[in-house]
Scaffold this motif. Sequence first.
Motif, PDB file in Angstrom:
ATOM      1  N   TRP A   1       1.046  -1.182   0.023  1.00 36.14           N
ATOM      2  CA  TRP A   1       0.179   0.027  -0.069  1.00 36.14           C
ATOM      3  C   TRP A   1       0.647   1.226   0.039  1.00 36.14           C
ATOM      4  CZ3 TRP A   1      -4.424  -0.984   4.347  1.00 36.14           C
ATOM      5  CH2 TRP A   1      -5.313  -1.879   3.786  1.00 36.14           C
ATOM      6  N   ASP A   2       0.489   2.256  -0.893  1.00 35.33           N
ATOM      7  CA  ASP A   2       0.987   3.586  -0.548  1.00 35.33           C
ATOM      8  C   ASP A   2      -0.030   4.357  -0.203  1.00 35.33           C
ATOM      9  OD1 ASP A   2      -0.662   3.844  -2.783  1.00 35.33           O
ATOM     10  OD2 ASP A   2       0.736   4.296  -4.308  1.00 35.33           O
ATOM     11  N   PHE A   3       0.097   5.641   0.044  1.00 33.06           N
ATOM     12  CA  PHE A   3      -0.780   6.574   0.480  1.00 33.06           C
ATOM     13  C   PHE A   3      -2.168   6.436  -0.208  1.00 33.06           C
ATOM     14  CE2 PHE A   3       2.921   8.897   2.262  1.00 33.06           C
ATOM     15  CZ  PHE A   3       2.269   9.307   3.709  1.00 33.06           C
ATOM     16  N   ASP A   4      -2.087   6.414  -1.528  1.00 36.79           N
ATOM     17  CA  ASP A   4      -3.409   6.343  -2.242  1.00 36.79           C
ATOM     18  C   ASP A   4      -4.271   4.869  -2.192  1.00 36.79           C
ATOM     19  OD1 ASP A   4      -3.089   8.779  -3.420  1.00 36.79           O
ATOM     20  OD2 ASP A   4      -2.120   7.914  -5.067  1.00 36.79           O
ATOM     21  N   ALA A   5      -3.592   4.019  -1.710  1.00 33.34           N
ATOM     22  CA  ALA A   5      -4.304   2.609  -1.512  1.00 33.34           C
ATOM     23  C   ALA A   5      -4.696   2.461  -0.094  1.00 33.34           C
ATOM     24  CB  ALA A   5      -3.138   1.374  -1.523  1.00 33.34           C
ATOM     25  N   PHE A   6      -3.849   3.166   0.992  1.00 32.13           N
ATOM     26  CA  PHE A   6      -4.446   3.124   2.376  1.00 32.13           C
ATOM     27  C   PHE A   6      -5.329   4.306   2.554  1.00 32.13           C
ATOM     28  CE2 PHE A   6      -4.466   5.964   6.071  1.00 32.13           C
ATOM     29  CZ  PHE A   6      -4.732   4.681   7.157  1.00 32.13           C
ATOM     30  N   GLU A   7      -5.475   5.232   1.764  1.00 30.08           N
ATOM     31  CA  GLU A   7      -6.475   6.118   1.701  1.00 30.08           C
ATOM     32  C   GLU A   7      -7.912   5.709   1.303  1.00 30.08           C
ATOM     33  OE1 GLU A   7      -5.117   9.748   0.166  1.00 30.08           O
ATOM     34  OE2 GLU A   7      -3.418   9.781   1.760  1.00 30.08           O
ATOM     35  N   ASP A   8      -7.805   4.809   0.338  1.00 33.27           N
ATOM     36  CA  ASP A   8      -8.958   4.270  -0.335  1.00 33.27           C
ATOM     37  C   ASP A   8      -9.435   3.152   0.783  1.00 33.27           C
ATOM     38  OD1 ASP A   8     -10.630   3.653  -2.710  1.00 33.27           O
ATOM     39  OD2 ASP A   8      -9.765   1.512  -2.590  1.00 33.27           O
ATOM     40  N   TRP A   9      -8.705   2.532   1.351  1.00 33.55           N
ATOM     41  CA  TRP A   9      -9.234   1.288   2.274  1.00 33.55           C
ATOM     42  C   TRP A   9      -9.933   2.407   3.467  1.00 33.55           C
ATOM     43  CZ3 TRP A   9      -7.204   0.690   7.378  1.00 33.55           C
ATOM     44  CH2 TRP A   9      -7.545  -0.233   8.087  1.00 33.55           C
ATOM     45  N   ASP A  10      -9.130   3.200   4.056  1.00 31.31           N
ATOM     46  CA  ASP A  10      -9.202   3.951   5.085  1.00 31.31           C
ATOM     47  C   ASP A  10     -10.731   4.582   5.037  1.00 31.31           C
ATOM     48  OD1 ASP A  10      -9.127   5.108   7.657  1.00 31.31           O
ATOM     49  OD2 ASP A  10      -8.393   7.016   6.570  1.00 31.31           O
ATOM     50  N   GLN A  11     -10.992   5.265   3.842  1.00 30.56           N
ATOM     51  CA  GLN A  11     -12.386   6.203   3.774  1.00 30.56           C
ATOM     52  C   GLN A  11     -13.542   5.200   3.339  1.00 30.56           C
ATOM     53  OE1 GLN A  11     -12.059   8.552   0.208  1.00 30.56           O
ATOM     54  NE2 GLN A  11     -11.350   6.853  -1.093  1.00 30.56           N
ATOM     55  N   ASN A  12     -13.129   3.821   3.229  1.00 31.41           N
ATOM     56  CA  ASN A  12     -14.344   3.220   2.841  1.00 31.41           C
ATOM     57  C   ASN A  12     -14.552   1.943   4.017  1.00 31.41           C
ATOM     58  OD1 ASN A  12     -15.471   3.526   0.019  1.00 31.41           O
ATOM     59  ND2 ASN A  12     -13.155   3.218  -0.481  1.00 31.41           N
TER      60      ASN A  12
ATOM     61  N   LYS B   1     -16.797   1.942   9.899  1.00 30.15           N
ATOM     62  CA  LYS B   1     -16.722   2.449  11.013  1.00 30.15           C
ATOM     63  C   LYS B   1     -15.420   3.363  11.062  1.00 30.15           C
ATOM     64  CE  LYS B   1     -17.464   2.692  15.868  1.00 30.15           C
ATOM     65  NZ  LYS B   1     -17.924   2.061  17.154  1.00 30.15           N
ATOM     66  N   PRO B   2     -15.384   4.593  10.683  1.00 29.27           N
ATOM     67  CA  PRO B   2     -14.092   5.327  10.591  1.00 29.27           C
ATOM     68  C   PRO B   2     -13.169   5.257  11.788  1.00 29.27           C
ATOM     69  CG  PRO B   2     -15.822   6.607   9.616  1.00 29.27           C
ATOM     70  CD  PRO B   2     -16.404   5.615  10.512  1.00 29.27           C
ATOM     71  N   LEU B   3     -11.909   5.110  11.743  1.00 23.38           N
ATOM     72  CA  LEU B   3     -10.886   5.034  12.751  1.00 23.38           C
ATOM     73  C   LEU B   3     -10.462   6.462  13.320  1.00 23.38           C
ATOM     74  CD1 LEU B   3      -8.365   2.132  11.214  1.00 23.38           C
ATOM     75  CD2 LEU B   3     -10.218   1.837  13.216  1.00 23.38           C
ATOM     76  N   PRO B   4     -10.736   6.434  14.571  1.00 30.34           N
ATOM     77  CA  PRO B   4     -10.289   7.627  15.409  1.00 30.34           C
ATOM     78  C   PRO B   4      -8.837   7.610  15.152  1.00 30.34           C
ATOM     79  CG  PRO B   4     -11.848   6.489  16.699  1.00 30.34           C
ATOM     80  CD  PRO B   4     -11.526   5.593  15.489  1.00 30.34           C
ATOM     81  N   ARG B   5      -8.165   8.638  15.164  1.00 28.55           N
ATOM     82  CA  ARG B   5      -6.670   8.739  14.950  1.00 28.55           C
ATOM     83  C   ARG B   5      -6.264  10.146  15.868  1.00 28.55           C
ATOM     84  NH1 ARG B   5      -7.237   8.187   8.924  1.00 28.55           N
ATOM     85  NH2 ARG B   5      -9.020   7.014   9.817  1.00 28.55           N
ATOM     86  N   LEU B   6      -5.015  10.016  16.253  1.00 25.66           N
ATOM     87  CA  LEU B   6      -4.383  11.081  16.885  1.00 25.66           C
ATOM     88  C   LEU B   6      -2.850  11.283  16.156  1.00 25.66           C
ATOM     89  CD1 LEU B   6      -3.626  13.283  19.218  1.00 25.66           C
ATOM     90  CD2 LEU B   6      -2.192  11.015  20.373  1.00 25.66           C
ATOM     91  N   PHE B   7      -2.767  12.653  15.653  1.00 22.13           N
ATOM     92  CA  PHE B   7      -1.635  13.271  15.100  1.00 22.13           C
ATOM     93  C   PHE B   7      -0.733  13.807  16.248  1.00 22.13           C
ATOM     94  CE2 PHE B   7      -4.297  12.680  11.463  1.00 22.13           C
ATOM     95  CZ  PHE B   7      -3.383  12.230  10.584  1.00 22.13           C
ATOM     96  N   LEU B   8       0.207  13.127  16.444  1.00 19.63           N
ATOM     97  CA  LEU B   8       1.002  13.732  17.685  1.00 19.63           C
ATOM     98  C   LEU B   8       2.535  14.298  17.087  1.00 19.63           C
ATOM     99  CD1 LEU B   8       1.455  13.665  20.823  1.00 19.63           C
ATOM    100  CD2 LEU B   8       2.389  11.496  20.559  1.00 19.63           C
ATOM    101  N   TYR B   9       2.661  15.413  17.116  1.00 19.99           N
ATOM    102  CA  TYR B   9       3.805  16.137  16.422  1.00 19.99           C
ATOM    103  C   TYR B   9       4.377  17.147  17.293  1.00 19.99           C
ATOM    104  CZ  TYR B   9       0.290  19.343  14.638  1.00 19.99           C
ATOM    105  OH  TYR B   9      -0.747  20.262  14.713  1.00 19.99           O
ATOM    106  N   THR B  10       5.453  17.929  16.629  1.00 21.76           N
ATOM    107  CA  THR B  10       6.157  18.949  17.466  1.00 21.76           C
ATOM    108  C   THR B  10       6.191  20.183  16.293  1.00 21.76           C
ATOM    109  OG1 THR B  10       8.293  19.635  18.416  1.00 21.76           O
ATOM    110  CG2 THR B  10       8.379  17.846  16.864  1.00 21.76           C
TER     111      THR B  10
END
Length: 416
Positions: free
Chosen positions: A325-336, A339-348
Amino acid sequence: LLPIQLHWPYSAMFDFDLDELDEQLGTSDPLAVSPLDEAEFQAFGKSLGETIQKQNFALVGPLVAQALWSEQKLSERLPVVIVALLEEVQAAVKRGDQETSVNLTYMLFLLSLSTSVHEVRCQEGSGFNAPCVVMFGFGGSSLEELQPQANYYTARGFKVLSAGALVWPQDLKNKQDATLVEELRLALSGGNGQLLLHVCSNSGLTRAFTFLAAWNAGKGLFAVLPQPTACLVAMVWECCPIREPSKKDMQKAHASPDDEMKATLAAVEQSTMVIRGCVTALCLKQRVDIGNFLSVDETNRLYGDAAQLTLQPPTWSYYPDAPYWDFDAFEDWDQNLAKPLPRLFLYTDTDMVIPKESVEAYIRHTEKYNPKAKILRTMVPNAQHCRLWGASMFRQKSVRGLEVLIYQSGISTCRM
């Protein structure tokens, strides 16, 4: 997805017969590797030289995997393998063999993505009926560098599976996959069936993509697991991502040739920095002085040339038929997902590797392509890349973000 609160046993889903698994794997068992014994390992440098002399780069990975197969021998053998590779780079540079020197540098980079190579660290939490977290480290990291996050999760009652961002040699990646699959099977069947995925930097994210792609395909080693949608309930994206525009993105934006060239140059510049950092980390940790083999000018040139290979990786570096999977493949799986997955972006805000602007741009992108997903963000001021858990003030901020994610995801854990 199944309901977040699970009250029925998972164990029946994970019972499997080894003979049946062998049949699923077929004759090409991905773990059928013959490790080098001590006498054979003493001749590793000679064997490597003979292999490279034939310019059959596809055989280098299996040879390295045979040398490093045993986790118990990694600490003594890894420095020898690094030195042997550097000696071959040095020899190729001296004879003007650019193809060999660049390919070997790229191999060193791929190996350096996980300085613990294929090791997997499993740690039990303090809770009963525990959830599980799988963590993939940042490029150039060891499992020890993931321990601060692991300490938080175990104190919170999770079972923790930590792994480096290994992608090569493929045989060692297969072994890492096999360990992760078996430990994940045990964790889900013996716990509450809930899984949190925690990735660090783009390297950890890329490794997670390959793991999810293979898991989602449900074949071979992964056939013993339920589909990821049956247990994955949340994700943590730590200090990532930087998403370079894909060809699909360029076509959508009707990008000009100049725009495409600028994007390519930016990607190569980013990759050069990552390669330098990862290879340097690998050599420092193994007490190998790269300056004994190459000058500063030579290493800079090789890192830049190796970065070009990231645009179109050589065929020896992967299995063409392996799920990916690249980003496009992941995003296609993710958006379909149902039940959407909650996610946390942790950054600085002081990240010199993946700037906060890149992370925040991807957050906006995620909100656009997957508007139903719960998106959380925690920005830790003045921290370094993937160093959000060391100083107490950094850790407190990170913990607060995780606590909100755990609560909003409905993950059942013990209190700290």
